[in-house]
Design a protein around this motif. Structure first.
Motif, mmCIF file in Angstrom:
data_model
loop_
_atom_site.group_PDB
_atom_site.id
_atom_site.type_symbol
_atom_site.label_atom_id
_atom_site.label_comp_id
_atom_site.label_asym_id
_atom_site.label_seq_id
_atom_site.Cartn_x
_atom_site.Cartn_y
_atom_site.Cartn_z
ATOM 1 N N GLN A 11 124.686 30.985 110.900
ATOM 2 C CA GLN A 11 123.764 30.576 111.120
ATOM 3 C C GLN A 11 122.946 30.634 112.985
ATOM 4 O O GLN A 11 122.607 30.894 113.270
ATOM 5 C CB GLN A 11 123.231 29.163 110.701
ATOM 6 C CG GLN A 11 121.931 28.963 111.255
ATOM 7 C CD GLN A 11 121.098 28.114 110.131
ATOM 8 O OE1 GLN A 11 122.035 26.829 109.868
ATOM 9 N NE2 GLN A 11 119.769 27.290 110.424
ATOM 10 N N ILE A 12 124.219 30.370 113.399
ATOM 11 C CA ILE A 12 124.570 30.048 115.019
ATOM 12 C C ILE A 12 124.200 31.561 115.825
ATOM 13 O O ILE A 12 124.114 31.938 116.574
ATOM 14 C CB ILE A 12 126.083 29.411 115.863
ATOM 15 C CG1 ILE A 12 125.942 27.683 114.945
ATOM 16 C CG2 ILE A 12 126.455 29.872 117.068
ATOM 17 C CD1 ILE A 12 127.671 27.302 115.050
ATOM 18 N N LEU A 13 125.213 32.450 115.012
ATOM 19 C CA LEU A 13 126.046 33.703 114.979
ATOM 20 C C LEU A 13 123.743 34.524 115.461
ATOM 21 O O LEU A 13 123.772 35.331 115.772
ATOM 22 C CB LEU A 13 126.905 34.341 114.484
ATOM 23 C CG LEU A 13 127.862 34.698 115.133
ATOM 24 C CD1 LEU A 13 128.433 35.275 113.421
ATOM 25 C CD2 LEU A 13 128.115 34.342 115.933
ATOM 26 N N GLN A 14 123.308 34.566 114.056
ATOM 27 C CA GLN A 14 122.160 34.469 113.906
ATOM 28 C C GLN A 14 120.910 33.826 115.194
ATOM 29 O O GLN A 14 120.187 34.793 115.541
ATOM 30 C CB GLN A 14 120.887 34.521 112.809
ATOM 31 C CG GLN A 14 121.909 35.115 111.511
ATOM 32 C CD GLN A 14 121.595 34.923 110.493
ATOM 33 O OE1 GLN A 14 120.772 34.069 109.966
ATOM 34 N NE2 GLN A 14 122.136 35.613 109.268
ATOM 35 N N GLU A 15 121.797 32.622 115.168
ATOM 36 C CA GLU A 15 120.232 32.140 116.471
ATOM 37 C C GLU A 15 120.894 32.647 117.491
ATOM 38 O O GLU A 15 119.508 32.574 118.334
ATOM 39 C CB GLU A 15 120.513 30.722 116.136
ATOM 40 C CG GLU A 15 119.588 29.890 115.446
ATOM 41 C CD GLU A 15 120.213 28.892 115.037
ATOM 42 O OE1 GLU A 15 120.571 27.772 116.296
ATOM 43 O OE2 GLU A 15 119.400 27.682 114.231
ATOM 44 N N ARG A 16 121.670 33.224 118.087
ATOM 45 C CA ARG A 16 122.604 33.492 119.460
ATOM 46 C C ARG A 16 121.368 34.992 119.665
ATOM 47 O O ARG A 16 121.673 35.724 120.483
ATOM 48 C CB ARG A 16 123.589 33.203 119.115
ATOM 49 C CG ARG A 16 124.250 32.389 119.558
ATOM 50 C CD ARG A 16 125.698 32.159 120.251
ATOM 51 N NE ARG A 16 126.369 30.954 120.051
ATOM 52 C CZ ARG A 16 128.148 31.321 120.351
ATOM 53 N NH1 ARG A 16 128.810 31.953 120.105
ATOM 54 N NH2 ARG A 16 128.295 30.039 120.508
ATOM 55 N N LEU A 17 121.807 36.249 118.296
ATOM 56 C CA LEU A 17 121.186 37.163 118.717
ATOM 57 C C LEU A 17 120.021 37.399 118.129
ATOM 58 O O LEU A 17 119.050 37.799 118.954
ATOM 59 C CB LEU A 17 121.461 38.078 116.693
ATOM 60 C CG LEU A 17 121.225 39.172 117.436
ATOM 61 C CD1 LEU A 17 121.829 40.120 117.840
ATOM 62 C CD2 LEU A 17 121.434 40.256 115.226
ATOM 63 N N GLY A 18 119.379 36.067 117.347
ATOM 64 C CA GLY A 18 117.631 36.195 118.216
ATOM 65 C C GLY A 18 117.296 36.167 119.420
ATOM 66 O O GLY A 18 116.434 36.369 119.588
ATOM 67 N N LEU A 19 118.042 35.239 119.637
ATOM 68 C CA LEU A 19 117.079 34.676 121.719
ATOM 69 C C LEU A 19 117.798 35.527 122.673
ATOM 70 O O LEU A 19 117.034 36.210 123.164
ATOM 71 C CB LEU A 19 118.383 32.739 122.169
ATOM 72 C CG LEU A 19 118.341 32.014 120.975
ATOM 73 C CD1 LEU A 19 118.672 31.050 121.960
ATOM 74 C CD2 LEU A 19 116.338 31.728 121.631
#
Length: 156
Positions: A11-19
């Motif tokens: 989830q953290i990696l997905q949020e970073r990618l989204g940002l």
């Protein structure tokens, strides 16, 4: 045990990618015409509102028909609806039958090859000038060596 930790990491990696994607798109948005920028802003607002409401709802029939992957202690199992179960069972039975037939054929062929080889050895022993007891005599190999009749193990 690590599943919760792995899910948090994902989830953290997905949020970073989204940002990162949002920053990249925002940087390129300044070059777009004003009308396109407004449509993108409206779409962004709608997407954020949908994200806050929660995941999209799927029709119950679609959920029942779709296959799901179940984590079963280190092994991923594929489960699905009734139709998938019937097709899966038939396919599994057909594959197991084919495997069984193949194994029986291999065993049969190996038995036949072994029998043929034993028959060849028996034929050679029985049609030879020497009696079979000569091959068990310890001095026979020495006799063959002195005569030069010992077959070589290297190809000619």
């Amino acid at each position: 045990m690590n599943t919760n930790r792995d899910m948090q990491r994902e989830q953290i990696l997905q949020e970073r990618l989204g940002l990162r994607l949002a920053a990249h798109l925002a940087a390129g948005a300044s070059e777009l015409p004003h009308e396109v920028q407004e449509r993108l802003r409206a779409a962004r607002v709608q997407a954020v509102a949908r994200r806050r409401r929660g995941p999209a709802r799927v029709a119950p029939r679609a959920v029942a028909a779709a296959a799901e992957v179940v984590d079963a202690g280190g092994a991923a199992l594929l489960r699905g609806g009734e139709r998938f179960d019937r097709i899966g069972r038939v396919a599994t039975a057909a594959l197991l039958a084919a495997l069984g037939i193949g194994l029986m054929l291999v065993v049969n062929l190996q038995d036949e090859d072994g029998a043929r080889e034993a028959a060849r050895v028996d034929q050679a022993l029985l049609t030879d000038d020497l009696p079979p007891q000569a091959y068990t005599d310890p001095g026979f190999l020495q006799f063959l060596k002195t005569r030069g009749d010992v077959p070589s193990t290297t190809p000619r």
